[in-house]
Design a protein around this motif. Structure first.
Motif, short mmCIF file in Angstrom:
data_model
loop_
_atom_site.label_atom_id
_atom_site.label_comp_id
_atom_site.label_asym_id
_atom_site.label_seq_id
_atom_site.Cartn_x
_atom_site.Cartn_y
_atom_site.Cartn_z
N GLU A 286 1.07 -1.21 0.10
CA GLU A 286 -0.09 0.01 0.07
C GLU A 286 0.84 1.12 0.00
OE1 GLU A 286 -0.20 -2.59 2.34
OE2 GLU A 286 -1.67 -3.55 2.14
N ALA A 287 0.36 2.36 -0.16
CA ALA A 287 0.63 3.59 -0.47
C ALA A 287 2.61 4.12 -0.57
CB ALA A 287 0.59 4.16 1.56
N GLY A 288 3.04 4.33 0.49
CA GLY A 288 4.47 4.03 -0.08
C GLY A 288 6.04 3.17 -0.81
N ALA A 289 4.97 2.21 -0.28
CA ALA A 289 5.47 0.57 -0.03
C ALA A 289 5.65 0.60 -1.29
CB ALA A 289 4.35 -0.38 0.06
N GLY A 290 6.05 1.44 -2.48
CA GLY A 290 6.92 1.09 -3.70
C GLY A 290 7.98 1.57 -3.67
N HIS A 291 8.18 2.92 -3.81
CA HIS A 291 9.18 3.55 -3.38
C HIS A 291 9.68 3.29 -1.82
CE1 HIS A 291 6.33 7.39 -5.45
NE2 HIS A 291 8.02 7.26 -6.51
N ALA B 213 7.38 -2.87 7.03
CA ALA B 213 6.15 -4.18 6.68
C ALA B 213 4.84 -3.79 8.38
CB ALA B 213 5.48 -5.11 5.70
N GLY B 214 5.71 -4.03 9.24
CA GLY B 214 4.90 -4.09 10.29
C GLY B 214 5.08 -2.45 10.91
N GLU B 215 5.77 -1.40 10.71
CA GLU B 215 5.84 -0.91 11.50
C GLU B 215 4.56 0.24 10.32
OE1 GLU B 215 7.29 1.27 13.28
OE2 GLU B 215 6.87 3.34 12.89
N PHE B 216 4.33 0.45 9.19
CA PHE B 216 3.96 0.55 8.10
C PHE B 216 2.66 -0.03 8.30
CE2 PHE B 216 8.01 2.53 7.50
CZ PHE B 216 7.62 3.91 8.12
#
Ligand code: NDP
Length: 467
Positions: free
Chosen positions: A177-182, A343-346
Motif C-alpha cells: 500500500e501507499a509508499g510501499a513501492g517507493h 511492513a510491520g511499522e507501516f
C-alpha cells in the motif's frame, strides 16, 4: 494510423519521462503527454518517429486531460518533492475522482504516504522505477505502491513495458500500500550501494593486496560472472576494469578519480533503517565509504602521516569470490529484514518473494542469486534469509573465506568496511548468548533502567541501586 483516445498520460518529458512514454507507445498503448516547457513536448513528438501517431502532444494540462478518455491514468515523471506536490495541485481541478495519478519519480516514501493519506480528489499511486534511461526505454523494474485495484488497472501497461526475467516473468508488481513501492525502491538503491562497495573492496584487495593490474582483474570479474555471482554489477565491473583509456592507452580505471558521487538515496535507506531500529551494516558501510571517498585531501594527509598501508596479502582469488558471495547474502538478508520491519511499522502487506522477483531484471542489482532468494522467501517470507536452508548451506561454505579476507584486510591495512560489517553482523546473529547483559548492567548502574534476569526472578536492579 487512427489513434484511440488514450487512457494513459504522462507529465514530464525529461530523460526518464520521454523514455517511458516511448516504451509505453511502443507496446501499443496510445499516450497523451505534457511537459512544463511546451517546446520539449513538440520536440518529443517530432522525434517519436514511427511511434508519433500513438502520441498525443498537448500544450496545457486541461488539454492533456481533455485528450484522454476516462478513467484516466496519468504518470508523473518530474523531480521528487515540491514539483510533485505542485503537479498534483495543478491537475486537481481537471480530474475526476476515478482518475488516477501515478508518481513514478524517486519520491521519499514518507511523502508518498503523506500524499496517499491527504484526501486528494483523485486516485493516487507511487511507483519506484529502476534501470535509468535505458531501463525506462526498453524495460525497467517497476515497484508499485498503492491500492491493489489501482495496480490492477495499470498492471497491463506496467507488465508490458517492464523488463522480463529469464523465465519471461515481467519485473513489475504490486509491493504493497501507499509508499510501499517507493520504500522498496529506496532499499533497492541501498543494496545497490552495498553491492557496488563490496565489489570495489575485492577490487582493492586484488589491486593493492595481490598486486594485480586492471587488465588482470577484468577477466576475474568476467569469470565470477559465470557463476553464483552472475549479475549486472559484476558484469560491468569486468568491462570497467578492462577498458582502455584512449588518452594514455593504459587502463581507464587507473585514471579515474577515487571519489564516488551520490544522489543520497543510499543515505535515505541508512537513515530509515535507524528509524526502524533494523540493522543494515553493509549498506551503512557503503554509504560511509562513499562519504570517505570524497575526502581526498584528508586521505592524502593520512597516508603522509601514517605511511601507506602494508602491501600484499596471502589470499587466493577463490577466497575473494567466496567472500563476495557471503557478503552479498548477508547484505540482502539485512535488506529483506529491513523490509519486514517496515511492513510491520507501516502496516503494509509487503510481498517479499515478489520483491525478489521484480529485482531479477531491469534494475541495477539484477542478479542470478535473486532467483534463489525469491524461492527461499516463498517458503517463509519473514524468515531471515541467513536462516533459510539454501543460504545457510552457502554461508557455511563461504564465510570461512570471508573471515580470511576480512582478517587479511585488517592485518594489512586494507579497508573493507562492507565485508567486515557483514561478517560482524553474521557473528552477532549466530551468537545465542551475546554481550548486551553488560550494557544492561551499565545502564542500570548509572540510570536505574533495570534489567531482566535469565532465571526469571524478580530482582530488576543490581546491588548499586540499594544506596
Ligand atoms: P529530468 O531533469 O531529465 O526531467 C525532469 C522533468 O520534470 C522535465 O520534463 C521537467 O520539465 C519536469 N519538471 C521539473 N520541474 C518541474 C516542475 N516544478 N513542474 C513541472 N514539471 C517539472 O529528470 P529525470 O527524467 O532524470 O527524473 C525524473 C524523475 O525520475 C525524478 O524523480 C528522478 O529522481 C526519477 N528517476 C530518475 C532516474 C534516472 O536515471 N535519471 C532513474 C529512476 C528515477 P522542463 O522540461 O520544463 O524542465
Amino acid at each position: 494510423m487512427a489513434v484511440t483516445k488514450p487512457q494513459v498520460g504522462l507529465v514530464g518529458l525529461g530523460t526518464m519521462g520521454a523514455a517511458l512514454a516511448l516504451n509505453i507507445a511502443e507496446k501499443g498503448f496510445p499516450i497523451a503527454v505534457w511537459n512544463r516547457t511546451a517546446s520539449v513536448t513538440q520536440d518529443f513528438h517530432a522525434g517519436a518517429g514511427t511511434l508519433a501517431p500513438r502520441v498525443v502532444a498537448t500544450e496545457t494540462l486541461a488539454d492533456l486531460v481533455a485528450a484522454m478518455s476516462p478513467p484516466r491514468s496519468i504518470i508523473l515523471m518530474v523531480p521528487a518533492g515540491k514539483a510533485v506536490d505542485d503537479m498534483l495541485a495543478q491537475l486537481a481541478p481537471h480530474l475526476q475522482p476515478d482518475d488516477l495519478v501515478i508518481d513514478a519519480g524517486n519520491a521519499n516514501f514518507h511523502d508518498t504516504n503523506r500524499r496517499a493519506a491527504s484526501g486528494l480528489p483523485f486516485r493516487f499511486m507511487g511507483i519506484g522505477v529502476s534501470g535509468g534511461e535505458e531501463g525506462a526505454r526498453h524495460g525497467p523494474a517497476i515497484m508499485a505502491g498503492g491500492q491493489r485495484e489501482d495496480w490492477s488497472r495499470m498492471a497491463g501497461v506496467f507488465r508490458a513495458i517492464a523488463a522480463k526475467a529469464d523465465d519471461g516473468t515481467p519485473c513489475a508488481d504490486h509491493m504493497g500500500e501507499a509508499g510501499a513501492g517507493h520504500f522498496v525502491k529506496a532499499v533497492h538503491n541501498g543494496i545497490e550501494y552495498a553491492d557496488m562497495q563490496m565489489i570495489s573492496e575485492v577490487y582493492g584487495v586484488m589491486r593493492d593486496g595481490l598486486g594485480m593490474s586492471a587488465s588482470q582483474i577484468a577477466p576475474v570479474f568476467a569469470r565470477w560472472n559465470e557463476g553464483v555471482l552472475r549479475s549486472y554489477l559484476v558484469e560491468i565491473s569486468a568491462a570497467v576494469a578492462g577498458a582502455v583509456d584512449p588518452v594514455t592507452g593504459g587502463p581507464l580505471l587507473d585514471v579515474i578519480v577515487d571519489a564516488a558521487g551520490q544522489k543520497g538515496t543510499g543515505r535515505w535507506t541508512a537513515i530509515e533503517a535507524q528509524n526502524l531500529g533494523t540493522p543494515i551494516p553493509v549498506i551503512e558501510a557503503a554509504v560511509m565509504a562513499r562519504n570517505v571517498s570524497s575526502r581526498r585531501g584528508e586521505r592524502a594527509a593520512g597516508e603522509a602521516l601514517y605511511g601507506p598501508a602494508p602491501q600484499r596479502v596471502d589470499l587466493e582469488l577463490d577466497d575473494l569470490e567466496q567472500a563476495l558471495i557471503a557478503g552479498k547474502i548477508l547484505c540482502y538478508a539485512q535488506g529483506f529484514a529491513m523490509m519486514t520491519a517496515a511492513a510491520g511499522e507501516f502496516g503494509w502487506a509487503l510481498d517479499m518473494p515478489a520483491i525478489a522477483r521484480v529485482w531479477r531484471a531491469g534494475c541495477i542489482i539484477r542478479s542470478a542469486m535473486l532467483n534463489d532468494m525469491a524461492e527461499a522467501l516463498s517458503q517463509d517470507p519473514t524468515r531471515n534469509l541467513m536462516l533459510a536452508p539454501f543460504f545457510a548451506d552457502l554461508l557455511r561454505e563461504t564465510t570461512p573465506a570471508l573471515r580470511r579476507v576480512v582478517a587479511a584486510g585488517a592485518l594489512h591495512g586494507l579497508g573493507l568496511p562492507a565485508l567486515s560489517g557483514g561478517l560482524a553482523w553474521f557473528d552477532l546473529m549466530r551468537t545465542a548468548r551475546g554481550t548486551a547483559n553488560m550494557i544492561q548492567g551499565q545502564r542500570d548502574f548509572f540510570g536505574l533502567h533495570g534489567f531482566q534476569r535469565l532465571d526469571g526472578l524478580d530482582h530488576p536492579h543490581g546491588p548499586w541501586a540499594a544506596g
